[in-house]
Design a protein around this motif. Structure first.
Motif, PDB file in Angstrom:
ATOM      1  N   SER A  39      97.875   2.433  11.398  1.00 19.18           N
ATOM      2  CA  SER A  39      97.927   2.398   9.940  1.00 19.18           C
ATOM      3  C   SER A  39      97.975   0.990   9.363  1.00 19.18           C
ATOM      4  O   SER A  39      97.805   0.827   8.146  1.00 19.18           O
ATOM      5  CB  SER A  39      99.155   3.183   9.446  1.00 19.18           C
ATOM      6  N   SER A  40      98.255  -0.015  10.203  1.00 13.59           N
ATOM      7  CA  SER A  40      98.327  -1.392   9.699  1.00 13.59           C
ATOM      8  C   SER A  40      97.580  -2.325  10.643  1.00 13.59           C
ATOM      9  O   SER A  40      96.362  -2.400  10.617  1.00 13.59           O
ATOM     10  CB  SER A  40      99.786  -1.817   9.536  1.00 13.59           C
ATOM     11  N   THR A  96     104.375  -7.028   4.351  1.00 12.26           N
ATOM     12  CA  THR A  96     103.673  -5.806   3.933  1.00 12.26           C
ATOM     13  C   THR A  96     102.962  -5.953   2.586  1.00 12.26           C
ATOM     14  O   THR A  96     102.160  -5.095   2.213  1.00 12.26           O
ATOM     15  CB  THR A  96     104.660  -4.635   3.836  1.00 12.26           C
ATOM     16  N   SER A 145      99.291  -4.868   1.180  1.00 14.21           N
ATOM     17  CA  SER A 145      98.428  -5.088   2.342  1.00 14.21           C
ATOM     18  C   SER A 145      98.692  -4.110   3.485  1.00 14.21           C
ATOM     19  O   SER A 145      97.881  -3.987   4.393  1.00 14.21           O
ATOM     20  CB  SER A 145      98.613  -6.529   2.860  1.00 14.21           C
ATOM     21  N   SER A 177     100.060  -0.066   4.429  1.00 13.94           N
ATOM     22  CA  SER A 177     100.385   1.252   3.892  1.00 13.94           C
ATOM     23  C   SER A 177     101.855   1.589   4.138  1.00 13.94           C
ATOM     24  O   SER A 177     102.492   1.033   5.039  1.00 13.94           O
ATOM     25  CB  SER A 177      99.498   2.316   4.540  1.00 13.94           C
ATOM     26  N   PHE A 178     102.356   2.520   3.341  1.00  8.15           N
ATOM     27  CA  PHE A 178     103.737   2.952   3.522  1.00  8.15           C
ATOM     28  C   PHE A 178     103.934   3.529   4.917  1.00  8.15           C
ATOM     29  O   PHE A 178     104.955   3.281   5.569  1.00  8.15           O
ATOM     30  CB  PHE A 178     104.099   4.004   2.462  1.00  8.15           C
TER      31      PHE A 178
END
Length: 289
Positions: A90-91, A138, A147, A149-150
């Motif tokens: 996700s990141s 983040t 930049s 996501s949660f």
């Protein structure tokens, strides 16, 4: 021999950093993070079982407490591996690896609330430093152009908290059994836990796929060899030294992502990463004095 302990801990951190890159490669190939996590732990379990069987009579024990705490450790490492890979998905590797290492500060915060740790201005400063670092890393300071996501941030922090759970369970078994016994039981329970959640059809297809070598390499570097090196090395290394050397993992993971996988890490994100790692290292050194 003098630097053997430091070298082994450093190698473990290096291998853990590389394992994040291998997992990213496998996810780019379409493999599910939970399946990847399972194979990392399963290959590690085979290595620990072999290490355990070398001296079976000396390693065997029937203490109920050992199984309880080892099960807790297995739950922790299952969460750590899985949430870490979900955070990478996700990141990025750099963000995920750094967030994992921020966990000790949040464990400290929980300790304050439960009255286990004494509150000091220094410790609250460390908590504030890590929170600022996470905001910078983040991009939460600008919600319109965040930049990370949660899910990526939450999974990274969850991975760190699960790692703390593993360490807690592992330390509780130190006076009961040898490390190879604890690791064998913990990673066996790890495999059983992930069997309940993963896509078993996809997991079975790994054996006949062309990516099997990547999965085996991930398990060897990310669990089997690295954990054995770390356990042996930590016995020969002062806690303060080990805290600094452990930073090899997020640095290696970040370099792997930026240089080999093309991850983009802006200046503000880089400053956030440095702030988190520097704060956690300072806190670790202070507490090990």
């Amino acid at each position: 021999m003098r630097y053997l302990g430091v070298s082994l801990v450093m190698l473990a951190g290096l291998f853990w950093g590389i394992s994040g890159g291998i997992a990213d490669i496998l996810m780019d190939k379409g493999w599910d993070p939970i399946v990847i996590s399972f194979y990392r732990g399963a290959v590690g379990f085979i290595c620990f079982l072999a290490w355990f069987l070398v001296r079976f009579k000396q390693n065997w024990t029937t203490s109920p407490r050992l199984y309880i705490w080892s099960l807790l450790a297995g739950l922790g490492v299952a969460g750590n591996f899985t949430f870490y890979f979900l955070s990478i998905e996700s990141s990025s590797i750099a963000v995920a690896a750094t967030l994992v290492y921020s966990a000790p500060v949040f464990v400290l915060l929980v300790s304050f609330l439960r009255g286990i740790e004494r509150s000091t201005w220094f410790k609250w400063g460390c908590i504030a430093g890590v929170l600022i670092g996470i905001i910078l890393l983040t991009g939460a300071y600008n919600p319109e152009s965040i930049s990370v996501s949660f899910l990526g941030a939450a999974a990274g922090l969850a991975a760190g908290l699960c790692y703390a759970l593993f360490i807690f369970g592992f330390k509780k078994t130190a006076s009961i059994a040898k490390p190879q016994t604890t690791l064998t039981i913990a990673f066996f329970s790890f495999c059983l836990i992930l069997l309940l959640f993963m896509n078993r059809g996809e997991a079975a297809s790994v054996v006949t796929s062309s990516d099997l070598g990547w999965f085996v390499l991930l398990g060897l570097l990310g669990a089997g060899i690295s954990f054995i090196f770390y356990v042996i090395g930590i016995r020969r290394t002062a806690p303060s030294t080990a805290s600094m050397v452990a930073m090899v993992e997020p640095v290696t993971a970040s370099l792997f992502g930026v240089m080999l996988l093309g991850d983009d890490l802006g200046l503000v994100q880089f400053l956030g990463m440095v702030l988190i790692l520097a704060t956690v290292t300072t806190l670790s050194l202070k507490q090990s004095d």
